[in-house]
Structures are given as structure tokens and as C-alpha cells.
Design a protein around this motif. Structure first.
Motif, PDB file in Angstrom:
ATOM      1  N   ARG A 139       0.864  -1.187   0.000  1.00 38.88           N
ATOM      2  CA  ARG A 139       0.000   0.000   0.000  1.00 38.88           C
ATOM      3  C   ARG A 139       0.895   1.230   0.000  1.00 38.88           C
ATOM      4  NH1 ARG A 139      -2.666   1.567   3.912  1.00 38.88           N
ATOM      5  NH2 ARG A 139      -4.139   2.889   2.825  1.00 38.88           N
ATOM      6  N   LEU A 140       0.610   2.162  -0.913  1.00 39.60           N
ATOM      7  CA  LEU A 140       1.426   3.364  -0.982  1.00 39.60           C
ATOM      8  C   LEU A 140       1.260   4.166   0.295  1.00 39.60           C
ATOM      9  CD1 LEU A 140       1.304   5.013  -4.502  1.00 39.60           C
ATOM     10  CD2 LEU A 140       3.182   3.882  -3.342  1.00 39.60           C
ATOM     11  N   ASP A 141       2.353   4.325   1.024  1.00 42.91           N
ATOM     12  CA  ASP A 141       2.271   5.081   2.272  1.00 42.91           C
ATOM     13  C   ASP A 141       3.063   6.366   2.102  1.00 42.91           C
ATOM     14  OD1 ASP A 141       1.742   5.787   4.846  1.00 42.91           O
ATOM     15  OD2 ASP A 141       3.517   4.773   5.627  1.00 42.91           O
ATOM     16  N   ILE A 142       2.528   7.277   1.289  1.00 44.99           N
ATOM     17  CA  ILE A 142       3.243   8.536   1.076  1.00 44.99           C
ATOM     18  C   ILE A 142       2.341   9.694   1.467  1.00 44.99           C
ATOM     19  CG2 ILE A 142       4.693   7.658  -0.768  1.00 44.99           C
ATOM     20  CD1 ILE A 142       2.788   9.105  -2.708  1.00 44.99           C
ATOM     21  N   ASP A 143       2.982  10.787   1.814  1.00 43.65           N
ATOM     22  CA  ASP A 143       2.238  11.971   2.248  1.00 43.65           C
ATOM     23  C   ASP A 143       3.012  13.199   1.782  1.00 43.65           C
ATOM     24  OD1 ASP A 143       0.531  13.667   3.392  1.00 43.65           O
ATOM     25  OD2 ASP A 143       1.108  13.254   5.471  1.00 43.65           O
ATOM     26  N   PRO A 144       2.899  13.530   0.491  1.00 46.95           N
ATOM     27  CA  PRO A 144       3.752  14.587  -0.052  1.00 46.95           C
ATOM     28  C   PRO A 144       3.421  15.952   0.537  1.00 46.95           C
ATOM     29  CG  PRO A 144       2.713  13.306  -1.799  1.00 46.95           C
ATOM     30  CD  PRO A 144       2.022  12.959  -0.532  1.00 46.95           C
ATOM     31  N   VAL A 145       4.443  16.745   0.754  1.00 52.01           N
ATOM     32  CA  VAL A 145       4.262  18.121   1.240  1.00 52.01           C
ATOM     33  C   VAL A 145       5.116  19.065   0.397  1.00 52.01           C
ATOM     34  CG1 VAL A 145       3.514  18.077   3.619  1.00 52.01           C
ATOM     35  CG2 VAL A 145       5.815  17.364   3.060  1.00 52.01           C
ATOM     36  N   LEU A 146       4.599  20.279   0.237  1.00 50.50           N
ATOM     37  CA  LEU A 146       5.331  21.330  -0.453  1.00 50.50           C
ATOM     38  C   LEU A 146       5.494  22.466   0.540  1.00 50.50           C
ATOM     39  CD1 LEU A 146       6.343  22.102  -3.371  1.00 50.50           C
ATOM     40  CD2 LEU A 146       4.208  23.330  -3.615  1.00 50.50           C
ATOM     41  N   GLN A 147       6.744  22.877   0.760  1.00 54.28           N
ATOM     42  CA  GLN A 147       6.972  23.840   1.838  1.00 54.28           C
ATOM     43  C   GLN A 147       8.184  24.703   1.510  1.00 54.28           C
ATOM     44  OE1 GLN A 147       7.487  21.875   5.552  1.00 54.28           O
ATOM     45  NE2 GLN A 147       6.106  23.271   6.606  1.00 54.28           N
ATOM     46  N   ARG A 148       8.176  25.927   2.058  1.00 51.04           N
ATOM     47  CA  ARG A 148       9.359  26.774   1.909  1.00 51.04           C
ATOM     48  C   ARG A 148      10.218  26.661   3.158  1.00 51.04           C
ATOM     49  NH1 ARG A 148       7.981  29.844  -2.562  1.00 51.04           N
ATOM     50  NH2 ARG A 148       9.963  30.898  -2.610  1.00 51.04           N
ATOM     51  N   LEU A 149      11.527  26.505   2.944  1.00 45.06           N
ATOM     52  CA  LEU A 149      12.453  26.370   4.070  1.00 45.06           C
ATOM     53  C   LEU A 149      13.486  27.489   3.984  1.00 45.06           C
ATOM     54  CD1 LEU A 149      13.227  22.550   4.011  1.00 45.06           C
ATOM     55  CD2 LEU A 149      11.665  23.757   5.507  1.00 45.06           C
ATOM     56  N   PRO A 150      14.002  27.922   5.117  1.00 47.44           N
ATOM     57  CA  PRO A 150      15.070  28.917   5.066  1.00 47.44           C
ATOM     58  C   PRO A 150      16.382  28.277   4.630  1.00 47.44           C
ATOM     59  CG  PRO A 150      14.658  28.261   7.320  1.00 47.44           C
ATOM     60  CD  PRO A 150      13.622  27.565   6.490  1.00 47.44           C
ATOM     61  N   CYS A 151      17.226  29.050   3.949  1.00 46.63           N
ATOM     62  CA  CYS A 151      18.563  28.550   3.659  1.00 46.63           C
ATOM     63  C   CYS A 151      19.562  29.661   3.940  1.00 46.63           C
ATOM     64  CB  CYS A 151      18.695  28.043   2.232  1.00 46.63           C
ATOM     65  SG  CYS A 151      18.619  29.281   0.953  1.00 46.63           S
ATOM     66  N   SER A 152      20.763  29.262   4.354  1.00 44.89           N
ATOM     67  CA  SER A 152      21.700  30.238   4.884  1.00 44.89           C
ATOM     68  C   SER A 152      22.828  30.562   3.919  1.00 44.89           C
ATOM     69  CB  SER A 152      22.288  29.712   6.196  1.00 44.89           C
ATOM     70  OG  SER A 152      22.982  28.508   5.947  1.00 44.89           O
ATOM     71  N   GLN A 153      22.769  30.046   2.674  1.00 47.49           N
ATOM     72  CA  GLN A 153      23.875  30.305   1.753  1.00 47.49           C
ATOM     73  C   GLN A 153      23.782  31.735   1.222  1.00 47.49           C
ATOM     74  OE1 GLN A 153      21.962  27.497   1.448  1.00 47.49           O
ATOM     75  NE2 GLN A 153      23.486  26.343   2.593  1.00 47.49           N
ATOM     76  N   ARG A 154      24.953  32.317   0.966  1.00 48.07           N
ATOM     77  CA  ARG A 154      24.959  33.670   0.430  1.00 48.07           C
ATOM     78  C   ARG A 154      25.212  33.673  -1.067  1.00 48.07           C
ATOM     79  NH1 ARG A 154      28.108  33.916   4.954  1.00 48.07           N
ATOM     80  NH2 ARG A 154      29.881  33.654   3.579  1.00 48.07           N
ATOM     81  N   SER A 155      26.228  32.911  -1.514  1.00 43.64           N
ATOM     82  CA  SER A 155      26.575  32.980  -2.928  1.00 43.64           C
ATOM     83  C   SER A 155      25.617  32.119  -3.745  1.00 43.64           C
ATOM     84  CB  SER A 155      28.011  32.489  -3.136  1.00 43.64           C
ATOM     85  OG  SER A 155      28.084  31.120  -2.835  1.00 43.64           O
ATOM     86  N   ASP A 156      25.494  32.482  -5.024  1.00 39.38           N
ATOM     87  CA  ASP A 156      24.620  31.728  -5.912  1.00 39.38           C
ATOM     88  C   ASP A 156      25.093  30.288  -6.036  1.00 39.38           C
ATOM     89  OD1 ASP A 156      23.070  33.852  -6.302  1.00 39.38           O
ATOM     90  OD2 ASP A 156      23.816  34.392  -8.290  1.00 39.38           O
ATOM     91  N   LEU A 157      26.425  30.139  -6.108  1.00 36.24           N
ATOM     92  CA  LEU A 157      26.952  28.802  -6.318  1.00 36.24           C
ATOM     93  C   LEU A 157      26.590  27.883  -5.164  1.00 36.24           C
ATOM     94  CD1 LEU A 157      28.954  27.619  -8.584  1.00 36.24           C
ATOM     95  CD2 LEU A 157      30.441  27.341  -6.609  1.00 36.24           C
TER      96      LEU A 157
END
Lengths: 167, 110, 90, 203
Positions: free
Chosen positions: A86-104
Motif C-alpha cells: 500500500r502506498l504510504d506517502i504523504d507529499p508536502v510542499l513547503q518553503r524552508l530557510p537557507c543560509s547560503q549567500r553565494s549563488d553557487l
């Protein structure tokens, strides 16, 4: 200029590795092709002039090893979910903070998220990143900020040039 | 001999992950959830398969090419997946969730 | 023999992805399927090179890995903008 | 490895090639039919991309590595992009045909039958006494590298022994490419200049 030389080295190295022949004619032909490509790239203004990506390079292999471990771990977890009767998935879409400064570094973080099965980055903005996760557990794991910290650790210390580049 | 056994094991693991990815692409309910198992093919599947081949190659040029293939895959696959997800979201595709499944509203192009 | 098992797994996965490409339902599902059939082809050709003892097949694998990516990005750019890439670049 | 084992290995390889050929051909047929069947032209273009990838794999199995290169670059790469550009200029959906095109179907089936019939007269695949293997091919194989300094036989034939031929081909391809670019450029310019905003292709 450093970028151009680097690009030439990479292109010529690839040529040598792929050809596997070391006659003078083929080596010169490779050098000419690589130089021509670099010239066209410069003329089209495609070279990225950002200066701030030379970070503590020695940290990268360590990070890759850690990432490989994560990928295998999450591959197994996702594989179990795929094969479950049985497919036991529960997809979520969310915004998370990230701490990187440079584009790379941001690109590196986003790609690491996508490479790890179970999470896919869908949008990268200033200081935050949108993630689609297959399960809540995968999202929680990302939220702990472990990967975020590790990517930021490979980033260069903020220099003047980088500060001027950053928005 | 040990090298042979190691490479067989590695190839077997790779084949397993590739198969799992294929099943996942078919089985998951929507685009976004399909991307996760599909990613397994590009990372774990390709990685273990190419590692197994690498242990069998015996020629440094061949080994370099195998590594290059893997590196290309590692760089291109997340970019392609990210672009796909981004484009689909911009186009207004809504990810499948448990609640929406119960509501039974369907999306996607007719 | 193990090469054969790998080729078999790849072909089975290709069948599943092909089915997904035919079934859709959205364009993006098809693009995903095409992209991964591309990856599977890359791996299949690499494995085939080892089965037939001709590792120069790896050059083709390399080329495919790159072309697959370029094609995917080109398609996505077209779909995303609702018009061609030539519109923007020419 | 003794001769007997090598013989066995070769036979095994031939069997593998046979099965791979069959599987890939089935895939090719399925994608071909699907490409015609689908009404969404964008989906058709995607499926045609898969078709090219499968054909390229087939060329690899047949040991035509260079053709496989071309098929992958042109078929899966350039053609897909050209198709998408064409769709962008026209529309995403195929119009439903009103008439049943029996006559064209009969003509294509007859042509296909003739082509299949013609293959019966060809020498067996890879047979050593086929005309193609008897005249210049052994010479190229023996002297190619010494005379041209190019390690790849196919490259030496294409770029050196048949240099003028290839030059002509390249000229044709270059002209065609320029033509396509001019056509697309003028079309998109016209659209941009027209007062009505370019409406999306969402059909």
C-alpha cells in the motif's frame, strides 16, 4: 582571465581524456578547439565573473562523501516506500530557510536536496528554498538544517568582492 | 576474484535501484511524487551500476569515461528535475496530497 | 551474466517509463519519462559495451548524457514560456 | 581462453544481440505508433525523442557507432527542438482528420512491402563476402591510419578518402541550418511586431 584559463584547462583535459591518443597532431587540434571555444565564450560574454566561489575546497570531498551516504540511505527508504503493497506517502510542499549567500552555494544546496531521493527543490529564492518532499519524515530531516549547515561550511568567508556582488 | 564479486554485488544493487525507480515512475500518483523514485535511477542506480562496471574495466581510459558519465549525470539530473518541478509549478500544476485525493478533484492537462 | 541482469533491469525500467510517457497525463510527466528513458539508455549502452567487449561505446553514453540534458532543458524552456526559445534569443 | 570457449562466447553474444534487437524493435514500433496516435503534438514530439534514442541504441547494437552518434545528436537533440519550434509557430493540437485516408495508407503499405521484399535480396548482415566488404574496405582498414594519420577508420574515410563528398554534405547541412534560422527568425519577428499580444499555446 583566471576563469578563461580554467575553462581552457577543463576543455583541453576533457579532450585528452576522451581521445586517448597522444600524437602531436591530435593534441594541437585539441588545443586549438579548446582555445576557439574559450574565445567564443568570451565573445558571447558567457563566462561567470563572480569571484566568491573559491571557498575551503578541501571541505568538498568530505561533503560529497556525506552526501553519498545520505543518498544511499534515502534511496533505500524511498525504495521501501515504492515497493510497499500500500502506498504510504504523504507529499508536502513547503518553503524552508537557507543560509547560503553565494549563488553557487545555493545551487549546490538545491542540487543536493534534489539528488537526495525523497526531496526535490522546486524554487530557489533569497534566503529560502521551496521543497517538495515525498513524506513528512523526509521534510523533517531537511528541516533539521544539517545539510544546510554542511553546504554553508564549504562556502567562502565573506570577502569584500563577494559582499559587493551579493544583493 | 574479490574484485569480481564486489563488482557483481555492485551491479546487482544498481540493477535493483534502477528497477525500483522504474516501478516508482509508473506507480506514484502524480508528477511530483514520481520525481523522487525517478531520482533513484540517476543517483543510486547509475552510481552502483557504473561502479560495478568500473571494477570490471581494467583500463584507465575506460574508467575515466565511466566516472565522467557519472559526474555528468550528477550535475545534469538535479538541474533537469528542478527545472521540471519549477516549470510544472509555474504552470499551475498542484501537487497531489492525501487530502486532495479524497476530494477527488483532478488536475493536469485534459 | 551479471551484465545481462543489469541490462534486463534497465529494459524493464524502460518499459515502465515508456508506459508513463504514453499514458501522461500531463506534458511534464512525459518529459520526466523521456528524461529517464534517456538516462536508462545511457546506462544500457554502457552495459552493452561491456557485454560485447567494446568499451568505446562509452563515448556514445557520454554524448547521450549531455544531449539528453540539453533536450530536456530546451523542452522545458519552451513549455515554460509558452513560446519558442528562438523568440527570446534571436 | 581456448577456441571452443571463444566460439561459445561468440554464439552467446549473437543470441544477446538478437534478443536486444527484438526488444528494441518492439519498443521502436510502440513509440512510432504512439507518436502517430497521440493528438497532443507536444506529447508526440516527446515520444519522437524517445524514438530517436531507441533507434540510436539499435544502431549501437548493430555496431554502427558513428550512425548512433548522429542519430542521438540530430534525432534526439536537434529534431526535438525543431519540432517544438514548429509547434510554437502553429498549435499544440492536431486537427481531427475528416476523411479516412485509405489511398495513402495503401501506398505506404505497398512501399513498405516492397522495401521488405528488397531486403530479401541483400547479403546476410555482416557476411564477409558481401560486395561492401570486398573492394575498398580492406584497403581502408589496412592503410587508413598510415595514410591519413587518423586513428578512427570511419573518420578517415569520411574526412579524407571521401573529403569532397563530405564537404558537399556539410555545405548542404549548413545551408539548411541557415535557412531554418532565417525562417524562424522572420516568423518570430513578425509575431512580435504584430499589435495583438502573442497568445499562449495552451490549447
Amino acid at each position: 582571465m583566471l576563469h578563461a584559463v580554467g575553462l581552457f584547462a577543463v576543455l583541453f583535459g576533457t579532450w585528452i581524456l576522451l581521445s586517448g591518443h597522444f600524437t602531436p597532431f591530435l593534441l594541437i587540434a585539441g588545443a586549438v578547439c579548446a582555445a576557439l571555444t574559450v574565445a567564443i565564450t568570451l565573445r558571447m560574454d558567457l563566462l561567470d565573473q563572480q569571484r566568491d566561489f573559491v571557498g575551503p575546497v578541501w571541505r568538498l570531498p568530505l561533503y560529497w562523501l556525506w552526501l553519498a551516504g545520505q543518498i544511499i540511505l534515502w534511496s533505500l527508504i524511498v525504495a521501501r516506500q515504492v515497493l510497499a503493497p500500500r502506498l504510504d506517502i504523504d507529499p508536502v510542499l513547503q518553503r524552508l530557510p537557507c543560509s547560503q549567500r553565494s549563488d553557487l552555494a545555493k545551487v549546490m544546496y538545491a542540487n543536493s536536496i534534489t539528488l537526495t531521493p525523497g526531496t526535490v527543490s522546486t524554487d530557489v529564492g533569497d534566503g529560502e528554498i521551496e521543497v517538495h518532499a515525498l513524506t513528512r519524515a523526509a521534510m523533517e530531516d531537511l528541516k533539521s538544517g544539517d545539510m544546510d549547515r554542511r553546504v554553508s561550511a564549504t562556502e567562502a568567508k565573506r570577502t569584500k568582492a563577494a559582499a559587493a556582488d551579493a544583493p | 576474484m574479490i574484485l569480481d564479486i564486489l563488482s557483481w554485488i555492485s551491479i546487482a544493487i544498481g540493477a535493483f535501484f534502477v528497477l525500483v525507480g522504474g516501478i516508482g515512475i509508473w506507480r506514484m500518483p502524480d508528477l511530483f511524487s514520481r520525481m523522487h523514485p525517478a531520482g533513484i535511477i540517476d543517483t543510486a542506480g547509475a552510481g552502483f551500476l557504473l561502479l560495478g562496471l568500473l571494477l570490471q574495466s581494467g583500463d584507465w581510459l575506460v574508467s575515466v569515461k565511466l566516472v565522467l558519465i557519472f559526474v555528468f549525470l550528477l550535475f545534469t539530473s538535479p538541474v533537469a528535475t528542478h527545472a521540471l518541478a519549477h516549470a510544472a509549478l509555474l504552470d499551475g500544476l498542484k501537487p497531489w496530497t492525501r487530502r486532495r485525493d479524497k476530494a477527488r478533484d483532478k488536475d493536469g492537462e485534459p | 551474466m551479471m551484465f545481462l541482469a543489469a541490462a534486463g533491469a534497465l529494459i524493464a525500467a524502460m518499459v515502465l517509463a515508456l508506459a508513463r510517457a504514453f499514458a501522461g497525463p500531463t506534458v511534464y510527466d512525459r518529459i520526466l519519462a523521456v528524461n529517464h528513458i534517456g538516462t536508462q539508455t545511457v546506462l544500457l549502452i554502457a552495459v552493452m559495451g561491456f557485454i560485447t567487449g567494446r568499451p568505446d561505446f562509452l563515448d556514445i553514453s557520454l554524448l547521450y548524457a549531455l544531449i539528453n540534458f540539453v533536450a530536456t532543458i530546451a523542452v522545458l524552456r519552451y513549455v515554460k514560456r509558452g513560446r519558442s526559445t528562438a523568440d527570446k534569443e534571436s | 581462453m581456448d577456441a571452443e570457449a571463444r566460439q561459445g562466447a561468440r554464439q552467446g553474444r549473437r543470441a544477446i544481440d538478437l534478443y536486444l534487437n527484438i526488444i528494441l524493435l518492439v519498443f521502436v514500433a510502440a513509440t512510432g505508433i504512439a507518436a502517430v496516435w497521440l493528438r497532443n503534438l507536444l506529447a508526440s514530439a516527446m515520444v519522437l525523442g524517445i524514438y530517436s534514442l531507441l533507434m540510436a541504441s539499435l544502431w549501437v547494437v548493430l555496431d554502427a557507432v558513428d550512425v548512433a552518434f548522429t542519430e542521438a545528436a540530430v534525432g534526439a537533440g536537434v529534431t526535438t527542438v525543431l519540432m517544438l519550434l514548429a509547434i510554437a509557430l502553429t498549435g499544440r493540437r492536431e486537427k481531427r482528420a475528416r476523411s479516412r485516408p485509405w489511398a495513402p495508407l495503401a501506398v505506404s503499405l505497398a512501399t513498405a512491402g516492397l522495401l521488405v521484399y528488397a531486403t530479401l535480396g541483400m547479403p546476410a548482415f555482416g557476411s564477409a563476402d558481401a560486395p561492401a566488404q570486398l573492394h575498398v574496405a580492406p584497403y581502408y582498414l589496412r592503410h587508413g591510419e598510415a595514410e591519413t594519420g587518423v586513428p578512427n577508420v570511419v573518420t578517415s574515410v569520411l574526412a579524407s578518402y571521401r573529403g569532397f563528398d563530405t564537404l558537399g554534405e556539410v555545405t548542404v547541412i549548413f545551408t539548411a541550418g541557415i535557412g531554418v534560422l532565417v525562417l524562424l527568425g522572420s516568423a518570430s519577428r513578425r509575431r512580435r511586431n504584430s499589435a495583438t499580444p502573442a497568445k499562449g499555446d495552451s490549447a
